[in-house]
Every structure is written in structure tokens, then in C-alpha cells.
Design a protein around this motif. Structure first.
Motif, short mmCIF file in Angstrom:
data_model
loop_
_atom_site.label_atom_id
_atom_site.label_comp_id
_atom_site.label_asym_id
_atom_site.label_seq_id
_atom_site.Cartn_x
_atom_site.Cartn_y
_atom_site.Cartn_z
N PRO A 1 0.83 -1.21 0.00
CA PRO A 1 0.00 0.00 0.00
C PRO A 1 0.86 1.26 0.00
N LEU A 2 1.65 1.40 -1.05
CA LEU A 2 2.53 2.56 -1.17
C LEU A 2 2.27 3.27 -2.49
N ALA A 3 2.27 4.59 -2.45
CA ALA A 3 2.23 5.38 -3.68
C ALA A 3 3.66 5.48 -4.22
N VAL A 4 3.84 5.10 -5.48
CA VAL A 4 5.19 5.04 -6.04
C VAL A 4 5.43 6.14 -7.06
N ASP A 5 4.56 7.16 -7.10
CA ASP A 5 4.71 8.21 -8.11
C ASP A 5 6.07 8.88 -8.01
N ASP A 6 6.48 9.20 -6.78
CA ASP A 6 7.78 9.87 -6.61
C ASP A 6 8.93 8.95 -7.03
N LEU A 7 8.82 7.66 -6.69
CA LEU A 7 9.87 6.72 -7.08
C LEU A 7 9.94 6.59 -8.59
N GLU A 8 8.79 6.55 -9.25
CA GLU A 8 8.78 6.45 -10.71
C GLU A 8 9.36 7.71 -11.33
N ALA A 9 9.09 8.87 -10.73
CA ALA A 9 9.64 10.12 -11.25
C ALA A 9 11.16 10.12 -11.17
N LEU A 10 11.69 9.58 -10.09
CA LEU A 10 13.15 9.50 -9.96
C LEU A 10 13.74 8.62 -11.05
N LEU A 11 13.08 7.53 -11.36
CA LEU A 11 13.60 6.61 -12.37
C LEU A 11 13.46 7.16 -13.78
N GLU A 12 12.43 7.98 -14.00
CA GLU A 12 12.21 8.51 -15.34
C GLU A 12 13.08 9.71 -15.63
N ALA A 13 13.79 10.23 -14.62
CA ALA A 13 14.68 11.37 -14.85
C ALA A 13 15.84 10.94 -15.73
N GLY A 14 16.42 11.90 -16.43
CA GLY A 14 17.59 11.61 -17.25
C GLY A 14 18.80 11.31 -16.40
N ARG B 1 3.50 -6.79 -32.99
CA ARG B 1 2.07 -6.49 -33.12
C ARG B 1 1.43 -6.14 -31.79
N HIS B 2 2.01 -6.63 -30.73
CA HIS B 2 1.41 -6.39 -29.41
C HIS B 2 2.18 -5.34 -28.60
N GLY B 3 3.02 -4.55 -29.27
CA GLY B 3 3.65 -3.40 -28.63
C GLY B 3 4.66 -3.73 -27.57
N LEU B 4 5.41 -4.82 -27.77
CA LEU B 4 6.44 -5.23 -26.81
C LEU B 4 7.79 -5.26 -27.54
N PRO B 5 8.39 -4.10 -27.76
CA PRO B 5 9.58 -4.03 -28.62
C PRO B 5 10.81 -4.72 -28.06
N GLU B 6 11.02 -4.68 -26.75
CA GLU B 6 12.22 -5.32 -26.21
C GLU B 6 12.24 -6.81 -26.51
N GLU B 7 11.11 -7.47 -26.27
CA GLU B 7 11.03 -8.90 -26.56
C GLU B 7 11.15 -9.14 -28.07
N ALA B 8 10.55 -8.24 -28.88
CA ALA B 8 10.64 -8.39 -30.33
C ALA B 8 12.08 -8.31 -30.81
N PRO C 1 14.59 6.64 -29.64
CA PRO C 1 14.34 7.93 -28.97
C PRO C 1 13.83 7.78 -27.54
N GLU C 2 12.89 6.86 -27.33
CA GLU C 2 12.36 6.67 -25.98
C GLU C 2 13.41 6.05 -25.07
N ALA C 3 14.18 5.08 -25.59
CA ALA C 3 15.22 4.45 -24.77
C ALA C 3 16.26 5.47 -24.36
N ARG C 4 16.58 6.42 -25.23
CA ARG C 4 17.54 7.46 -24.89
C ARG C 4 16.95 8.42 -23.88
N ARG C 5 15.66 8.72 -24.02
CA ARG C 5 15.03 9.68 -23.11
C ARG C 5 15.08 9.19 -21.68
N VAL C 6 14.81 7.89 -21.49
CA VAL C 6 14.78 7.34 -20.13
C VAL C 6 16.13 6.75 -19.74
#
Length: 897
Positions: free
Chosen positions: A94-107, A358-365, A387-392
Motif C-alpha cells: 500500500p505505497l504510492a510510487v509516483d515519486d519513485l517512478e519520477a526518480l527513475l524517469e529522470a535523465g 504487433r502487441h507493442g512489446l519491442p524489447e522482446e521483439a 528515442p524513448e530508450a535514450r530519453r529514459v
């Protein structure tokens, strides 16, 4: 790049499992005092995952909250590991992880320390027992992932523990945990089935009718190995004479595995055997994916039938939508597929890759395209997600993708060649960078006209010429070639479009760096200001804020530290509005402001910003800036009179320094030489001068200016030791030349430094009038601009001069201001922080040393949870720590507890 839900769910038990109360009781007996680590370590096929899931869901186990993470080889990347861990926490706690996700999404690099510290503090507020379950930990080899887990083991709150399954002991502090009674272990010998458990499994779970003697024989020959017993049971199902099979069955685990898998496959109907071999290439299976490989439409039914028959198919979610084969079973299936149908695996991998696309899972593809040897498809997929991999900043993933591609494929693709050039730049391979850029240019030129025109709408292709020039500018900067840096940066601006803000910002930045290296600070400031504006227009918040560090350096070089302070304060305020995006540079801003505050003699405030930067962790600092924390810390320690500590920090700065990113206008060896002079270790300082060929006759370039000002200090100090006036004459001549050059270049910082040194030199030479005049000149220019420590660091000789100047009209007030600053408190930061704890904070601190959770402390003190968190943050800052355990340890060290 979503995290598969199957990775973060406790595996669902099959319809029937062997009850293992002796092991469950062993694990549940750890209550109420939880260990730091529950380690289930045993060979493959021993039932480790099953036991862990049984324990966590058993009725006999006190209510626990579980964050589960099934690991695989792809988790050998600290960013992916932490991302998956956060998803597991979100799914189970029962934890909100928004802040943790924001830290990981930073450059920038993943914020390991910051994220884990935040996680530990959040877990402290969770009621009841919490278990972080890490399944198949043996796949982890990355030292940074091991370091993250070790951090958690050291800092988890008392109501939380880590439980892991592994085939081999991990490189964690197991001896220390064992000695402290903080480790509970289940080994292979513990997991061996007893005779009673083997009977329950073979006769009840598998539905056989074996005698006690036959059960005992199988148990003995498999040594209670769960996988061996399961394979034996499946084999017996296909035999009319169970007794003969049991009598003939013998051998080691490896032999047992090979033999029994052959037995299992040999007795399956042809359609089931074909399904097993066709789907063997998959790490995870779902019905539609299996259909794509087998060409049938009954994949889901097949998986459910295999699950019910206990044929080594493991459900991965509550809905039985995703499955996987037991690892040992999958290995043998793949070996059999390769032996019987050597070309079939390639087609199966292609089919899997297409399904994942086709199912939007590029890493596995991408992984399956590479496994199929289809490099062109893999390259297409990589370019699409790059582009997305570089962004994150999935840097390791990108490196892995390019490493798996044949070099000729990369060389034919301009975008991938340019990405490969970036990898060379990070690795310091400047020659390799140039080769990759030439490949990119050739590939771009070789694109068919129609294809190239169609690609003009693709930003990656359209801006590629500009980025190629920018990379060349970066290589020239790394080599110290300012002229070439400017040339390539201008070329980038010429080909970049008016709305290509990111590329224009990068090019303008390198023009500013080139001007800086040449000592033209007016141009450098103007150009770099344009670069910051372009980066902001491009939406690159982190880069724009991070550029403040360079811009502030330029203003300080111009003799305006107060302006540098304004820039840092504005940037930190702006960063507060972008907590996730700006994180990768926020620490650098705190460090820069700390050093300016040190110059202003605001030492406690400087210390607070250094603590803030340290709490944010390495991820809040660009790699090329991480040495700056040690430089700022060294300056602060010197200001407090700890010269030995300052020298240690400078040595650490030297070790962390990454050359080539910025002009080296303040060489660390020269800064260390200045400290040796202050310590009276003149021989060491002269050794520096000889090693670096620093002489008063050397060419007076801007890049040599800091060295020459250091040499002047050494000459003055040498005169104080041996009384030779020749040293003073040499110093005065050198300083007059430096002063004149700095004035022509608008380098106010060097002008002030040279002028105050001339005041010291002329005073020592017996020319008091000249000395006071020089000092008055320096004070008039420096103090209103924000300089104080520059004078105070010169010690007793400068203090004597200032007292003389204090009596003179005009500059007396300025001299008095510097002298008054010298009386500022210089108590050790930890002691000052300890004294600064409020009574309420001491109350909170005392309860932090108890097993109480955060909410329980809040209720006991009649505080809201937010107020409790505020008190905790203040305590952490004042004690210079970042976790609860560290705060308690520090308080004990200081005698507060």
C-alpha cells in the motif's frame, strides 16, 4: 517498455502441492523479530520458488504484505532492476510510487541511493510485516544491482525483510548477517523431499500407486530432488511396469534430467511433443503467442492441459494467462529442438518477434529478432524505440542492442552509426567516435534519393548532420582543441533548422566552451546563455538547468560570484517545479551554490547544500560533475581550518575527475598545491611545479592562469621561509603580467586574485604604500561582488594587511567587512547540526531508535504523518544522514541517544 505483470505476482499454486510444514514452520518461526534476509539457496529443480510462495501464502504464516519480483537476465541493469522493483512494490504494497517512478524517469544515471533511501523511508510507514521477494537472484551479476540490494539489507526498517531464491550464494554480506543472527537460510539439503513428502508427491499429487519400497527407492536415487521426482513420475505414467522402471532408474542429476526428459517426451502424443518443441524458444508463453508459433488455435488449451498434468509448466499470473517452462525443462527442450530441427528455431524466433511487434512489446521483439539472426528487422525495431530508450537513459540496454547487431548493419544505418559514436564518446574512444561518424555520413549519403526525401520528416534523420558536427565538436573539446571545437559547432549551427532547438543548444554550448578555453569570457557568457535558452525551448529541462553550472562558472571567472549565486538560486527554484525531469542535475546545482556560499563565508548554508546534494545521490549529478562535490567540500573544510581533511577531499576529486568535458581552468593538482602551501609543505608544492612544468617564464594563456597564480603564492611563501627577495621579484613580475592579461580578457576573478597577491608581495618586499594601494584596489573590486574567502584563505599575512587597510578612509569599511566575516562560527558541521535539533526533533529521534513504525510514532506523539515526515527530514539534514538506521547510529555516535 512496460514491465510484464507476470514478473510481479506471487506464483499461483497448482491444484495440489506437497505440504511441507517442517520448512514452513522453520520460516514462520522467525517472527516476531524479522531477519534482514531469508535466503533459499539450492540447485536448480529443488523447489525454491514453490517453497517461497508457499511460505508467503500459508495459513500458518502471520499476515504479510509481499512485493514479488521474478528476475531474469535482463534485470542485470540497475535501472531495469529498480524499475521492476518499484512495479512489484506498487502491485503488492500500500505505497504510492509516483515519486519513485519520477526518480527513475529522470535523465542521467539511475538515482540508486536517492530512490532506495526514499523507498526505505516509505517502507518505514507501512503497518505490519513486509517482504520484498526476489526470485531467481542467481541471474544477477551486475555489481550495482548487488549494491542496491546490500543497501536495502543495511537500511530496511525492522518490520521489513528481503527473501530471495538463488542457485548460488550472492555476493552480499552473508557472514556479517549470519554472525548477527539476521539471516535465515534454507539450503538444498533442507529442500530434499523426505520419505513422507516423496510419498505424498508421487502417490497423491501425481496420482501414482507406488509401494513404500518403490517410493523409498526413487527418493534415494533422486536424493530427494524435486525435479527428479517429478520427471520420474511423468515417466512412470508411460510405463506398464512401474516396478521395472524403478529398478532400472539410477544416476546423477544431470543424467537423471537428460534421461527423464527423453522419457517424458517419448511418451507424449505427437501433437503435444510438437507443441513442446515449437514453444521451447519462448521465455514466457500465452495462448495467442503459442498459436503464432505453432500455426494452431489451441495454445491456451494446451497450456492449461500441461499445467493440470504437471508437465513442468508454471503459471505466472492469477488468471493463468501467462506461463513459462521450468528452466531445466526448457533447456532440454531447446537442445532437443536444435538436434532434431536445426533450422526450425530461427523460424520460431521470427514468428515470436512478429507477434511481440504487433502487441507493442519491442524489447522482446528485438531479442527474438536477434535470436533469429534477422539483424535487419532487429535494427529497424531498435531505430523505432531508440528515442524513448535514450530519453529514459536505458544506456545499458542500448549498448546491448548495438553489441548484438553485426557491425556491417550498424555501418549501413546513419542513426545507429551515430548512436555507436555516442557509445565511443562515453568510453573515451575518440578515434572510434570519428570512425563511427564517417560511417554515419557515408550511410546518409548512400540513402536512395526517394528514401532520403521520405525520411526528411523524421527528426532523427533530419537533424543528423547537425549532431554529427556536434559530436565532432565534443571530440575536439575533449582533445583541448578550441579552434576545432568552434569550427564544428558553427558547422552544426549552419545545418540545424531554426526550430531544431536541441541541436542549436548543443552547438551554441560548444561555442561557449571554446570561447571559455580561449579566455574570451564575454563571448563565452553570451553564447552559453543562448545555449541555455535553446535547450529550454527544446523542452530539455534537465540540460537547461544543468547548464547553469557552466554559466555560473563563467560569471565567477568574470569576477561576479554574487551573479553566480543568483543563477543557482533561480535554477534550484525552477528545478522544484520539475522534480523528476530535473533530478539528474539538481545535485550539481546544490554543489555549485554551496561553493559560492563558501566564498560568501556562509559556511553553515554551504554545508546544508552539500548535504542536500549528497542525499540526492550520484544520480542527481552528471558524471562529468561528480568531482565538484569533493572540491566544494575541500573548500569548506579549509575554511573551517581542517587542511588535512581538505587535502583528502581534493585527492578524491582528482580520482573522480573526468577530463575533456570542460576546459580545465582550475586544475585539481594546482588546487592541491595551494593547500600544501597553506600547510607549509613547500617541497610538495615545488614538486607540483616541476611535474607540471609551471614557471614564471611560461606562456600566459588562460588555461595556464590558475597555475601561474598558484606559482606566485608559492614564491611568496618561499620568501617567508628563506628571505630571498628574488622570489618576491619573480612573483611580482609574474603577477603584473597575469593581471594585465586578465584585465584585457575581462576575467575579473583572476584580476582580483592577482591584485591581492600583489598586495602581499609588495608588503613583503618592504613597499607598504604600494601594498595598501593594491589591497584597496582589490577590496573595492572584490567585496561588493561577493568575495570574502579569497582574502581569508591567505591567512595571517592578509589579516595583518586588512587591519592596516581598516584604518584607511574609503576602503576601511570593506576591510572591516572581510575581517568581521573571519569571526563566523567554524564549528564542525555535525556538532552544529546536533546542537540545532529542536526538543520535538529529539523526541522523534528517540522513537526512531525503537521498532515503532512511522505511523505508530506519529500517534504516540500526536502528530500528523506529514508533520512526522517534516521532523524526520530535518533530523536527517542536521545529522548529515539519509536513512533511519543511519540517523540512529549517528545520534549514538554524538551521544544524543
Amino acid at each position: 517498455m512496460e514491465v510484464p505483470a507476470t514478473k510481479v505476482h506471487v506464483p499461483v499454486s497448482r491444484r495440489a502441492l506437497v505440504a511441507r510444514p517442517r520448512l514452513i514452520e522453520h520460516l514462520t518461526s522467525i517472527e516476531p523479530s524479522l531477519p534482514r534476509l531469508v535466503l533459499i539457496s539450492a540447485p536448480a529443480g529443488s523447489g525454491k520458488t514453490t517453497l517461497l510462495a508457499q511460505w508467503l501464502t500459508a495459513d500458518a504464516t502471520p499476515a504479510v504484505q509481499v512485493a514479488w519480483l521474478s528476475l531474469d537476465e535482463a534485470d542485470n541493469d540497475v535501472r531495469r532492476f529498480l524499475s521492476h522493483l518499484v512495479v512489484g512494490i506498487e502491485a503488492g504494497l500500500p505505497l504510492a510510487v509516483d515519486d519513485l517512478e519520477a526518480l527513475l524517469e529522470a535523465g542521467g544515471e539511475p538515482p540508486v541511493d536517492t530512490l532506495l533511501t526514499a523507498l526505505v523511508n516509505e517502507l518505514d510507514e507501512v503497518h505490519g510485516t513486509t517482504v520484498l521477494a526476489l526470485d531467481d537472484y542467481h541471474v544477477i551479476e551486475d555489481p550495482r544491482v548487488h549494491g542496491a540490494v546490500a543497501f536495502l539489507l543495511d537500511h530496511l526498517p525492522p518490520q521489513a525483510t528481503i527473501a530471495m531464491t538463488t542457485r548460488s550464494d550472492p555476493p552480499l554480506p552473508l557472514p556479517r548477517l549470519r554472525a548477527r543472527g539476521e539471516l535465515v537460510e534454507v539450503r538444498g539439503v533442507d529442500l530434499r523431499f523426505t520419505s513422507e513428502e516423496a510419498d505424498a508427491f508421487l502417490n497423491h499429487v501425481m496420482g501414482l500407486r507406488l509401494s513404500r519400497e518403490q517410493v523409498t527407492a526413487l527418493g534415494t536415487r533422486t536424493e530427494g530432488w524435486a525435479a527428479g521426482l517429478q520427471l520420474a513420475a511423468l515417466s512412470i505414467r508411460g510405463h506398464d511396469r512401474a516396478a521395472e522402471f524403478v529398478d532400472a532408474f539410477t544416476g546423477s542429476h544431470r543424467f537423471v534430467l537428460d534421461y527423464l526428459v527423453e522419457e517424458v517426451l517419448g511418451h507424449q502424443p505427437d501433437d503435444v511433443r510438437r507443441f513442446l518443441l515449437d514453444t521451447a524458444v519462448l521465455d514466457h508463453m500465452t495462448g495467442p503467442l503459442c498459436d503464432a508459433l505453432t500455426g494452431t488455435s489451441d495454445g491456451q488449451t494446451r497450456l492449461e492441459q500441461l499445467d493440470r498434468a504437471n508437465v513442468f509448466v508454471i503459471p505466472l499470473d492469477d488468471h493463468r494467462e501467462w506461463y513459462r517452462y521450468h528452466h531445466l525443462f526448457a533447456d532440454t527442450l531447446r537442445a532437443r529442438l536444435a538436434a532434431e530441427h536445426p533450422d526450425r528455431a530461427r523460424d520460431l524466433h521470427r514468428a515470436a518477434s512478429s507477434w511481440y511487434v504487433r502487441h507493442g512489446l519491442p524489447e522482446e521483439a528485438i531479442a527474438h529478432a536477434n535470436a533469429a539472426g534477422d539483424a535487419e528487422t532487429a535494427a529497424d525495431l531498435i531505430e523505432a524505440v531508440l528515442p524513448e530508450a535514450r530519453r529514459v537513459r536505458h544506456d545499458r540496454l542500448i549498448v546491448g542492442w548495438l553489441r548484438d547487431l553485426p557491425d556491417e548493419v550498424i555501418r549501413q544505418r546513419p542513426v545507429l552509426s551515430t548512436q555507436a559514436a555516442w557509445i565511443c564518446l562515453v568510453a573515451g574512444d575518440l578515434d572510434g567516435l570519428e570512425r563511427r561518424l564517417r560511417d554515419a555520413e557515408r550511410a546518409l549519403e548512400a540513402m536512395p534519393a526517394g528514401h532520403r526525401e521520405a525520411a526528411e520528416g523524421d527528426d532523427a534523420i533530419r537533424t543528423l548532420p547537425a549532431w554529427i558536427a556536434i559530436f565532432r565538436a565534443s571530440a575536439a573539446q575533449a582533445r583541448g582543441d578550441a579552434a576545432a571545437t568552434s569550427e564544428h559547432a558553427r558547422a552544426a549551427l549552419e545545418v540545424a533548422g531554426p526550430d531544431d532547438h536541441f541541436a542549436r543548444g548543443g552547438a551554441a554550448g560548444f561555442l561557449g566552451l571554446a570561447a571559455w578555453a580561449e579566455g574570451d569570457l564575454d563571448v563565452a557568457v553570451d553564447t552559453f546563455t543562448q545555449a541555455v535558452a535553446s535547450l529550454g525551448a527544446a523542452g530539455n529541462v534537465a540540460d537547461a538547468l544543468g547548464s547553469t553550472v557552466v554559466l555560473a562558472d563563467l560569471w565567477q571567472a568574470r569576477g561576479r560570484p554574487a551573479r553566480a549565486r543568483e543563477l543557482y538560486e533561480q535554477a534550484l527554484e525552477a528545478a522544484g517545479g520539475h522534480p523528476g525531469v530535473a533530478l539528474s542535475t539538481t545535485g550539481d546545482l546544490h554543489v555549485g551554490l554551496a561553493d559560492v556560499l563558501r566564498e560568501h563565508q556562509e559556511l553553515d548554508a554551504a554545508q546544508a547544500h552539500l548535504v542536500a546534494a549528497q542525499a540526492l545521490g550520484e544520480a542527481a549529478s552528471l558524471p562529468e560533475n561528480q568531482h565538484r562535490w569533493h572540491l566544494a567540500r575541500a573548500g569548506l573544510l579549509r575554511a573551517r581550518g581542517d587542511l588535512a581533511g581538505a587535502a583528502d577531499e581534493l585527492e578524491q576529486a582528482r580520482a573522480a575527475y573526468l577530463p575533456g568535458f570542460f576546459p580545465d581552468v582550475h586544475p585539481i593538482p594546482a588546487a592541491l598545491a595551494r593547500l600544501r602551501i597553506a600547510q607549509g609543505r613547500l617541497e610538495d608544492a615545488w614538486e607540483w611545479a616541476h611535474q607540471h612544468h609551471v614557471t614564471s617564464a611560461g606562456e600566459l594563456t588562460y588555461l595556464a592562469e590558475f597555475n601561474h597564480l598558484t606559482l606566485a603564492r608559492l614564491l611568496i611563501a618561499q620568501h617567508r621561509t628563506d628571505g630571498r627577495t628574488a622570489h618576491l621579484d619573480e612573483a611580482i613580475g609574474l603577477l603584473e603580467r597575469v593581471e594585465a592579461g586578465a584585465q584585457r580578457g575581462g576575467r575579473g576573478g583572476s584580476v582580483v586574485d592577482a591584485t591581492l597577491l600583489l598586495a602581499l608581495a609588495t608588503d613583503a618586499r618592504g613597499r607598504p604604500a604600494d601594498s595598501v594601494a593594491r589591497l584597496s584596489e582589490a577590496l573595492t573590486q572584490a567585496v561588493p561582488a561577493g568575495y570574502l574567502r579569497l582574502f581569508l584563505d591567505e591567512g595571517a599575512p592578509m589579516e595583518a594587511l586588512l587591519r592596516t587597510a581598516e584604518q584607511r578612509p574609503g576602503t576601511g569599511e570593506l576591510a572591516h567587512e572581510v575581517l568581521s566575516a573571519a569571526t563566523a562560527a567554524t564549528a564542525a558541521p555535525a556538532a552544529a547540526a546536533a546542537d540545532g535539533l529542536s526538543d520535538r526533533e529529539v523526541e522523534v529521534l528517540r522513537l526512531l531508535a525503537t521498532p515503532l513504525t512511522g505511523p505508530e510514532i506519529s500517534r504516540q506523539l500526536f502528530l500528523s504523518i506529514n508533520t512526522f515526515r517534516t521532523h524526520t527530514r530535518h533530523i536527517f539534514t542536521k545529522l548529515d544522514v539519509s536513512t533511519r538506521r543511519a540517523a540512529v547510529a549517528r545520534a549514538i555516535e554524538l551521544g544524543l541517544l
